[in-house]
Design a protein around this motif. Structure first.
Motif, mmCIF file in Angstrom:
data_model
loop_
_atom_site.group_PDB
_atom_site.id
_atom_site.type_symbol
_atom_site.label_atom_id
_atom_site.label_comp_id
_atom_site.label_asym_id
_atom_site.label_seq_id
_atom_site.Cartn_x
_atom_site.Cartn_y
_atom_site.Cartn_z
ATOM 1 N N LEU A 235 0.832 -1.211 0.000
ATOM 2 C CA LEU A 235 0.000 0.000 0.000
ATOM 3 C C LEU A 235 0.863 1.256 0.000
ATOM 4 C CD1 LEU A 235 -2.960 -0.759 2.431
ATOM 5 C CD2 LEU A 235 -2.818 -1.084 -0.041
ATOM 6 N N GLY A 236 1.973 1.230 0.746
ATOM 7 C CA GLY A 236 2.879 2.378 0.721
ATOM 8 C C GLY A 236 3.458 2.598 -0.661
ATOM 9 N N CYS A 237 3.793 1.501 -1.332
ATOM 10 C CA CYS A 237 4.298 1.597 -2.700
ATOM 11 C C CYS A 237 3.224 2.154 -3.634
ATOM 12 C CB CYS A 237 4.754 0.213 -3.161
ATOM 13 S SG CYS A 237 5.487 0.163 -4.797
ATOM 14 N N ALA A 238 1.986 1.700 -3.450
ATOM 15 C CA ALA A 238 0.874 2.223 -4.258
ATOM 16 C C ALA A 238 0.721 3.726 -4.056
ATOM 17 C CB ALA A 238 -0.418 1.502 -3.902
ATOM 18 N N GLN A 239 0.826 4.170 -2.805
ATOM 19 C CA GLN A 239 0.710 5.595 -2.524
ATOM 20 C C GLN A 239 1.851 6.380 -3.158
ATOM 21 O OE1 GLN A 239 -1.935 7.374 -0.696
ATOM 22 N NE2 GLN A 239 -0.840 8.798 -2.035
ATOM 23 N N ALA A 240 3.040 5.790 -3.192
ATOM 24 C CA ALA A 240 4.167 6.456 -3.856
ATOM 25 C C ALA A 240 3.876 6.652 -5.336
ATOM 26 C CB ALA A 240 5.433 5.622 -3.675
ATOM 27 N N LEU A 242 0.883 7.004 -6.608
ATOM 28 C CA LEU A 242 -0.142 8.046 -6.694
ATOM 29 C C LEU A 242 0.437 9.433 -6.433
ATOM 30 C CD1 LEU A 242 -3.297 6.421 -5.072
ATOM 31 C CD2 LEU A 242 -2.536 6.420 -7.451
ATOM 32 N N ASP A 243 1.471 9.515 -5.604
ATOM 33 C CA ASP A 243 2.133 10.809 -5.391
ATOM 34 C C ASP A 243 2.697 11.345 -6.713
ATOM 35 O OD1 ASP A 243 1.583 10.647 -2.683
ATOM 36 O OD2 ASP A 243 3.572 9.879 -2.147
ATOM 37 N N ILE A 244 3.297 10.448 -7.487
ATOM 38 C CA ILE A 244 3.839 10.851 -8.794
ATOM 39 C C ILE A 244 2.705 11.204 -9.747
ATOM 40 C CG2 ILE A 244 5.178 10.066 -10.792
ATOM 41 C CD1 ILE A 244 6.664 8.188 -8.749
ATOM 42 N N LEU A 245 1.649 10.411 -9.734
ATOM 43 C CA LEU A 245 0.498 10.675 -10.594
ATOM 44 C C LEU A 245 -0.110 12.038 -10.275
ATOM 45 C CD1 LEU A 245 -1.276 9.355 -12.816
ATOM 46 C CD2 LEU A 245 -2.692 8.411 -10.979
ATOM 47 N N ALA A 300 -0.443 -1.960 -5.972
ATOM 48 C CA ALA A 300 0.890 -1.356 -6.002
ATOM 49 C C ALA A 300 1.434 -1.325 -7.426
ATOM 50 C CB ALA A 300 1.838 -2.133 -5.088
ATOM 51 N N VAL A 301 1.285 -2.430 -8.133
ATOM 52 C CA VAL A 301 1.802 -2.498 -9.503
ATOM 53 C C VAL A 301 1.028 -1.560 -10.419
ATOM 54 C CG1 VAL A 301 2.180 -4.002 -11.489
ATOM 55 C CG2 VAL A 301 2.639 -4.853 -9.180
ATOM 56 N N ARG A 302 -0.296 -1.501 -10.277
ATOM 57 C CA ARG A 302 -1.092 -0.649 -11.155
ATOM 58 C C ARG A 302 -0.847 0.833 -10.882
ATOM 59 N NH1 ARG A 302 -6.359 -0.947 -10.480
ATOM 60 N NH2 ARG A 302 -6.436 -2.407 -8.740
ATOM 61 N N CYS A 303 -0.690 1.199 -9.612
ATOM 62 C CA CYS A 303 -0.413 2.610 -9.306
ATOM 63 C C CYS A 303 0.973 3.010 -9.809
ATOM 64 C CB CYS A 303 -0.535 2.861 -7.806
ATOM 65 S SG CYS A 303 -2.235 2.804 -7.176
ATOM 66 N N ALA A 304 1.947 2.096 -9.664
ATOM 67 C CA ALA A 304 3.282 2.377 -10.198
ATOM 68 C C ALA A 304 3.237 2.477 -11.716
ATOM 69 C CB ALA A 304 4.255 1.279 -9.761
ATOM 70 N N HIS A 305 2.439 1.632 -12.348
ATOM 71 C CA HIS A 305 2.305 1.681 -13.805
ATOM 72 C C HIS A 305 1.620 2.981 -14.238
ATOM 73 C CE1 HIS A 305 1.571 -1.014 -17.590
ATOM 74 N NE2 HIS A 305 2.364 0.003 -17.837
ATOM 75 N N ALA A 306 0.631 3.418 -13.451
ATOM 76 C CA ALA A 306 -0.021 4.701 -13.749
ATOM 77 C C ALA A 306 0.978 5.850 -13.636
ATOM 78 C CB ALA A 306 -1.186 4.921 -12.794
ATOM 79 N N ALA A 307 1.873 5.773 -12.656
ATOM 80 C CA ALA A 307 2.908 6.804 -12.514
ATOM 81 C C ALA A 307 3.806 6.823 -13.733
ATOM 82 C CB ALA A 307 3.724 6.549 -11.249
ATOM 83 N N ILE A 308 4.196 5.645 -14.214
ATOM 84 C CA ILE A 308 5.024 5.558 -15.423
ATOM 85 C C ILE A 308 4.280 6.113 -16.631
ATOM 86 C CG2 ILE A 308 5.907 3.876 -17.102
ATOM 87 C CD1 ILE A 308 6.972 2.268 -14.769
ATOM 88 N N LEU A 318 16.732 6.235 -15.280
ATOM 89 C CA LEU A 318 17.055 5.794 -13.923
ATOM 90 C C LEU A 318 16.899 6.910 -12.909
ATOM 91 C CD1 LEU A 318 20.184 3.514 -14.428
ATOM 92 C CD2 LEU A 318 17.962 2.834 -13.502
ATOM 93 N N ASP A 319 16.894 8.150 -13.364
ATOM 94 C CA ASP A 319 16.739 9.284 -12.470
ATOM 95 C C ASP A 319 15.278 9.557 -12.107
ATOM 96 O OD1 ASP A 319 19.475 9.874 -12.410
ATOM 97 O OD2 ASP A 319 19.340 10.991 -14.303
ATOM 98 N N HIS A 320 14.342 8.857 -12.760
ATOM 99 C CA HIS A 320 12.931 9.196 -12.562
ATOM 100 C C HIS A 320 12.321 8.353 -11.440
ATOM 101 C CE1 HIS A 320 8.771 10.211 -13.342
ATOM 102 N NE2 HIS A 320 9.200 11.165 -14.156
ATOM 103 N N PRO A 321 11.613 8.973 -10.504
ATOM 104 C CA PRO A 321 11.053 8.210 -9.380
ATOM 105 C C PRO A 321 10.019 7.165 -9.800
ATOM 106 C CG PRO A 321 10.242 10.472 -9.370
ATOM 107 C CD PRO A 321 11.350 10.427 -10.363
ATOM 108 N N ALA A 322 9.316 7.369 -10.906
ATOM 109 C CA ALA A 322 8.320 6.379 -11.334
ATOM 110 C C ALA A 322 8.971 5.038 -11.623
ATOM 111 C CB ALA A 322 7.566 6.890 -12.565
ATOM 112 N N GLN A 323 10.174 5.078 -12.198
ATOM 113 C CA GLN A 323 10.866 3.818 -12.485
ATOM 114 C C GLN A 323 11.265 3.113 -11.199
ATOM 115 O OE1 GLN A 323 14.528 2.366 -12.960
ATOM 116 N NE2 GLN A 323 14.690 2.787 -15.141
ATOM 117 N N ARG A 324 11.744 3.882 -10.232
ATOM 118 C CA ARG A 324 12.103 3.292 -8.934
ATOM 119 C C ARG A 324 10.898 2.653 -8.262
ATOM 120 N NH1 ARG A 324 11.249 5.604 -4.207
ATOM 121 N NH2 ARG A 324 11.128 7.703 -5.097
ATOM 122 N N VAL A 325 9.783 3.371 -8.237
ATOM 123 C CA VAL A 325 8.579 2.854 -7.582
ATOM 124 C C VAL A 325 8.075 1.589 -8.282
ATOM 125 C CG1 VAL A 325 6.161 3.382 -7.044
ATOM 126 C CG2 VAL A 325 7.940 5.097 -6.639
#
Length: 352
Positions: A235-240, A242-245, A300-308, A318-325
């Motif tokens: 859930l924390g990863c999902a929120q990360a 969404l922060d980018i989104l 978590a995976v879908r929110c990270a994918h939405a950020a990407i 590699l500098d982009h937080p969406a890739q890290r998340v």
């Protein structure tokens, strides 16, 4: 609560701005870990008689979720030690608890864990033999996170009668008598938390370093308890994500980004409620907890994918937080995975 206010302020104001550095540089991880130690945040479940704060389960899970939201590497590293605190506190060796627990909040004692091998079917890969002085350890520990951060590790090893012994051993910087440490592993995510494997060869652990013995099947019962609890990292990863989104929604005047953010944020709230409702442990709630855990992983995976997606081509840097998340979502998909969790996750993915 003042402690939680202090923890959240540190994570959001000091750790979050350096999350990309933490992902790449072990020394920045060391800085972030020291910040948790300096604020007395490394033993949040420690009983009051050893100095507290004996944080309630909901507040502890809030901290773990916020830590995962901020930095996967720091989250993954600190939770090893937090687990060691809880295990030593519940152990049978009172003298060991009195020696270690008062020093485990501020970095005086830092301890990792190494017992995932007990989940493996078939002959045990990490074995223990009783002797007069204590236990002789032989075998392979495939995953120990925190090399060079934690001087010691709580190792789990199987006894011939099916019990498991949990004992403190060194986590050496290089080979020592009876313990061989591998080079740090190359990993897709959270590599800077420095994960290694250990080989034990006739290593003696004396009785005073033994935290407790557990009956056969203990880790399977523990995994049942933790089905829902582990979901809070996802859930924390999902929120990360969404922060980018949300940041992208502010910089790109595209209404569909805002719509996606609102829908995913609503689903995240619902999933958090489902996990909170699945904390009790019984046969009746086992399937409910598995479904909630699989939902958290999927989210978590879908929110990270939405950020990407909303970050466009920049997310491939590699500098982009969406890739890290997105990479961190991989780790939370398989952390503390059991066959039932794997099945529940795949079932959800197939239905989706």
């Amino acid at each position: 609560m003042v402690l939680m206010d202090r923890a959240l302020a540190y994570l959001r104001e000091e750790v979050a701005p350096r999350a990309q550095e933490i992902d790449r540089d072990p020394e920045t991880v060391r800085w972030a870990l020291k910040g948790l130690c300096d604020r007395g945040l490394m033993a949040l479940k420690r009983p009051e008689k050893f100095g507290g704060p004996a944080l309630s389960e909901p507040l502890f899970r809030q901290f773990q979720e916020e830590c995962a939201r901020t930095s996967g590497s720091l989250s993954f590293l600190q939770t090893q030690h937090q687990s060691a605190v809880s295990l030593i506190a519940r152990g049978e060796n009172q003298k060991l608890a009195e020696e270690y627990l008062p020093q485990m909040a501020d970095g005086g004692k830092l301890v990792g864990i190494g017992f995932s091998q007990l989940r493996r079917p078939g002959p045990p890969v990490m074995r223990a033999e009783r002797v007069d002085e204590g236990f002789i350890l032989d075998g392979h520990v495939p995953w120990v996170t925190g090399w060079s951060f934690f001087p010691e590790v709580l190792i789990g090893a199987a006894l011939p009668d099916g019990q498991s012994v949990f004992a403190l051993t060194p986590l050496p910087m290089s080979r020592c008598e009876g313990i061989t440490v591998s080079p740090p592993m190359k990993l897709a995510a959270m590599e800077t938390a420095l994960t290694v494997s250990l080989e034990f060869t006739r290593f003696l652990v004396r009785h005073d370093r033994v935290a407790f013995l557990k009956p056969a099947g203990w880790i399977q019962n523990s995994d049942l308890i933790n089905i829902a609890l582990q979901g809070h990292f996802a859930l924390g990863c999902a929120q990360a994500g969404l922060d980018i989104l949300e940041r992208n929604a502010l910089t790109k005047p595209l209404p569909f980004i805002r719509e996606a953010l609102e829908r995913l944020a609503g689903e995240l709230r619902d999933c958090r409620e489902a996990l909170a409702g699945g904390q009790d442990v019984s046969e009746e709630t086992s399937q409910e907890r598995l479904v909630a855990r699989a939902w958290a992983i999927d989210l978590a995976v879908r929110c990270a994918h939405a950020a990407i997606t909303s970050s466009s081509g920049a997310a491939n840097s590699l500098d982009h937080p969406a890739q890290r998340v997105y990479r961190e979502a991989l780790v939370y998909t398989v952390s503390a995975q059991t066959s039932p969790i794997m099945e529940a996750t795949l079932n959800r993915l197939v239905r989706s």
